[in-house]
Design a protein around this motif. Sequence first.
Motif, PDB file in Angstrom:
ATOM      1  N   UNK A 176       0.785  -1.234   0.000  1.00 45.56           N
ATOM      2  CA  UNK A 176       0.000   0.000   0.000  1.00 45.56           C
ATOM      3  C   UNK A 176       0.812   1.276   0.000  1.00 45.56           C
ATOM      4  N   UNK A 177       1.965   1.273   0.675  1.00 44.46           N
ATOM      5  CA  UNK A 177       2.707   2.517   0.801  1.00 44.46           C
ATOM      6  C   UNK A 177       3.433   2.832  -0.494  1.00 44.46           C
ATOM      7  N   UNK A 178       4.058   1.800  -1.073  1.00 47.16           N
ATOM      8  CA  UNK A 178       4.845   2.002  -2.274  1.00 47.16           C
ATOM      9  C   UNK A 178       3.974   1.824  -3.506  1.00 47.16           C
ATOM     10  N   UNK A 179       2.960   0.970  -3.369  1.00 42.75           N
ATOM     11  CA  UNK A 179       2.149   0.597  -4.521  1.00 42.75           C
ATOM     12  C   UNK A 179       1.404   1.756  -5.134  1.00 42.75           C
ATOM     13  N   UNK A 180       1.069   1.577  -6.403  1.00 46.04           N
ATOM     14  CA  UNK A 180       0.336   2.609  -7.119  1.00 46.04           C
ATOM     15  C   UNK A 180      -1.124   2.579  -6.680  1.00 46.04           C
ATOM     16  N   UNK A 181      -1.828   3.672  -6.973  1.00 45.57           N
ATOM     17  CA  UNK A 181      -3.255   3.722  -6.654  1.00 45.57           C
ATOM     18  C   UNK A 181      -4.002   2.613  -7.363  1.00 45.57           C
ATOM     19  N   UNK A 182      -3.549   2.315  -8.584  1.00 41.45           N
ATOM     20  CA  UNK A 182      -4.212   1.264  -9.359  1.00 41.45           C
ATOM     21  C   UNK A 182      -4.136  -0.063  -8.617  1.00 41.45           C
ATOM     22  N   UNK A 183      -2.983  -0.312  -7.989  1.00 44.29           N
ATOM     23  CA  UNK A 183      -2.807  -1.568  -7.264  1.00 44.29           C
ATOM     24  C   UNK A 183      -3.742  -1.625  -6.074  1.00 44.29           C
ATOM     25  N   UNK A 204      -7.289  -7.044  -3.255  1.00 47.28           N
ATOM     26  CA  UNK A 204      -8.337  -7.420  -2.304  1.00 47.28           C
ATOM     27  C   UNK A 204      -7.860  -7.193  -0.873  1.00 47.28           C
ATOM     28  N   UNK A 205      -6.537  -7.200  -0.735  1.00 48.48           N
ATOM     29  CA  UNK A 205      -5.943  -6.970   0.575  1.00 48.48           C
ATOM     30  C   UNK A 205      -4.817  -5.966   0.366  1.00 48.48           C
ATOM     31  N   UNK A 206      -4.698  -4.976   1.228  1.00 50.97           N
ATOM     32  CA  UNK A 206      -3.641  -3.988   1.090  1.00 50.97           C
ATOM     33  C   UNK A 206      -2.796  -3.991   2.361  1.00 50.97           C
ATOM     34  N   UNK A 207      -1.462  -4.103   2.180  1.00 52.39           N
ATOM     35  CA  UNK A 207      -0.559  -4.043   3.335  1.00 52.39           C
ATOM     36  C   UNK A 207      -0.046  -2.619   3.457  1.00 52.39           C
ATOM     37  N   UNK A 208      -0.419  -1.960   4.551  1.00 47.05           N
ATOM     38  CA  UNK A 208      -0.139  -0.532   4.668  1.00 47.05           C
ATOM     39  C   UNK A 208       1.338  -0.200   4.723  1.00 47.05           C
ATOM     40  N   UNK A 209       2.159  -1.082   5.300  1.00 50.74           N
ATOM     41  CA  UNK A 209       3.552  -0.701   5.465  1.00 50.74           C
ATOM     42  C   UNK A 209       4.484  -1.521   4.575  1.00 50.74           C
TER      43      UNK A 209
END
Length: 637
Positions: A548-555, A560-565
Motif C-alpha cells: 500500500x505505501x509504495x504501490x500505485x493507486x491502481x494496485x 483485495x488486501x492492502x498491506x499498509x507498510x
Amino acid sequence: MSKKQKKMLTRIIVSTLLLIVLHFLPLTGLLRMILYLAVYLIIGIDILKKAGKGIINGRVCDENFLMTVATVGAIALALYTESGDYNEAIAVMLFYQVGEFFQSYAVGKSRRNISALMDIRPDYANIERDGKLEQVDPDEVAVGSVIVVQPGEKVPIDGMILEGNSDLNTSALTGESLPREAHGGDEVISGCINMTGVLKIQTTREFGESTVSKILELVEESSSRKSRSENFISRFARIYTPAVCIAALLLAALPPVFNLVMGRPAGWENWVYSALTFLVISCPCALVVSVPLSFFAGIGGASKEGILIKGSNYMEILSRTKVVVFDKTGTLTQGVFEVSGIHHNEIEETELLEYAALAECSSSHPISKSLQRAYGREIDRSRVTDIQEISGQGLTAKVDGRSVAVGNARLMKQLEVAYAECHSLGTVIHVAVDGSYAGHIVISDIEKPGSRAAIAALKKAGVTRTVMLTGDTKAVAEKVAADLGVDEVHSELLPGDKVGQVEKLLADRDAAAKLPPGRTSKAKLAFVGDGINDAPVLGRADIGIAMGAMGSDAAIEAADVVLMDDDPLKIAKGIRISRKCLAIVYQNIIFALAVKFVCLLLGAVGYANMWLAIFADVGVTVIAVLNAIRALRVHRL
Ligand code: ADP
Ligand code: MG
C-alpha cells in the motif's frame, strides 16, 4: 444508548411492572383478557407489525413471524381452554424483546468500538496565515499548500516535510508500535500522529485522495461484500424457516389425528402447545447476528495491524491460502536501486545518466525513481517530450529533440540496437541515443529486511508453495530467490507472462486436487505485488495482495488486501488473523446450531416449554456475540 433503544427499554420495564400488578389483581373473564392483551400489545406491537409487513412483502417465515404465530397461538390456546393463563405468551414476547434489546445494544457498542479503533480521520488541518495558525477543513486544502502539524496532532493530508524533525507514530495505520523518525524532505502519509516536533508539510495530494480517506473508504466498503459463510446463513434461513413452520404444523396435527384414529382422546391442546414451543425454539437469531459481527471484528482487528481486508469473502479466501506468488521489485525487494556501475560508449558518464534520468522523468517505476536520485539534479521536464512507456521493458522519449531509449536487453533487441552484454550481477539498464548504443547503467536492489522471515513464516502458516515472478534478468532473480528461500522462480517475464504464469499455477493446483472441470480447488492462490506492471495479475489470482505505501493507486484499487507498510511479514500475519476469524465464525455456527438442535429435540418430545426455548435463544445469542468480539484481538497472533 440510542433513542430507539431507550424507547425499547421503557416498554420492557412498563410491561414487566404491569404484568406483576395484574398478577396480584383478582381479575376474571373479559376484563382479565382485555387487560392482559393490552400488556401483550405494549411489548409486542412492533413484532406484530414487522410480521405483518413481512407477509405483505412475501417474506413470510422470518423470526418476527415465528414469534407472532407462537404467542398469538398461545393466547388462542388460553382462550380455547378457558384457562385464562396469558402469562406465557406475554413472557415469551418480553424475553424475546429483552434479547433483541441486548443484542442491538451489544452489536451497536462493538461496532462503535471497532470504528473508534479505526478512528484515523483527521478533523482539521492547520494553515499559517499572518503568523497565526488557523484550523481549516482538510477538504479545503489545495495540493501544494503548506500545512503545520503540531506535536500530538494527526497528519491530515499526505505530503512532504519542508521543515522540522519529529517522530511519527504510525500505529493506527500499520500496527507498528515503534515511532518512525521523519526529517525534512521525507514523505509523510496522513493518519500518522506527530509525536515530538512541529512539522511544516507541503501537501502532495488532496484530502480525498490521501491515505486516510482511501483507507476509510476501503473499510467502509468492506462490510458490504458478503462471504460464503454469510451467504450460507441467508440460504440456510430461506430453507430453514419454512421447514420449521411445516414441521410445527405436522407436530400440531399428526399426533392428535393418530390418537383419534386409535380411539383415544385427541389431546389437541398439548400438541398445539408443543408445536408453538417448537416455533419459538427455532428462531435463528444467534446465527443471523453473530456471523457478520465476527467478520466485522476480524476486519477491524486486521486493519489495526495495517492489513486492510476489503471484504469478508477475502477474509475467507485468505484463511485458505496455500500458494503465494510474489512479484520481486518493490514486493520482496525494496525497489530502491543503487547505481553500482556505469559503462559508457562515446558519451560522458554524466551525460548518459542525464539522458536516462530525463527520459524517466514521469515513470512511476522504482527504477525510474532510483535513476533520478542517482542523477541528483533538478529535472527540467520541458526538455522531454513523446514519452512512451513499454511496461516490463523500459521506455522511449525525446530528450532535447534526440530520441532516447532506456530499458532492458529485450527493449534494445526490439529497437534493433546493438547493445553490449554486461557481466556484473545486477539489473542492467541499457541506454540508446538516436538509435545507437550509448552504454548501460548497472543498478542493484536490496532485499527487504523482512522478506526472508516472511517466506519462512508463510511456510510455518501452512503455505505449501512460494513462487517469485519477475521481469528482471535470470541471474538477479535466482540470486534473490536463493537468498530468501523461495521455492520457485520465473524471470524475464513481461506483465502478460506474469498473468500466464499465475494461470498455469492455478491450473496446476486444480489438476493436483483432481477436480471435475469447472470446479476450483479449496486451496487458494494469493498474488502479492506492488501494482507496477502487475495490476492484471492482482486481479487474476484468487486473492490479490498489494503493497500500500509504495504501490500505485491502481494496485490499491485492484487488490483485495492492502498491506499498509509494505512489510511482507504481514502476509503470514494476515493469514493467521483470517484463520482465527473463520474459526470463530465456525464456532458460532456450530454452537448455535447444536443448542438449537437439542432444544428442538426436547421440544418435539414435549420436554421443553416456551420459557426454556426463549432462554436458550437469548443465551446463545449473547455468548455468540461475545465470542465474535474475540476476532478483534489479533495483535499477538
Ligand atoms: P518486476 O517484475 O521485478 O517488478 P518489471 O516487470 O516492472 O519488474 O520490469 C522488468 C524489467 O523491465 C526491469 O527489470 C527493467 O529491466 C525493465 N524496465 C521496466 N520499466 C523500466 C523503466 N521505467 N526504466 C527502465 N527499465 C525498465
Ligand atoms: Mg513490479
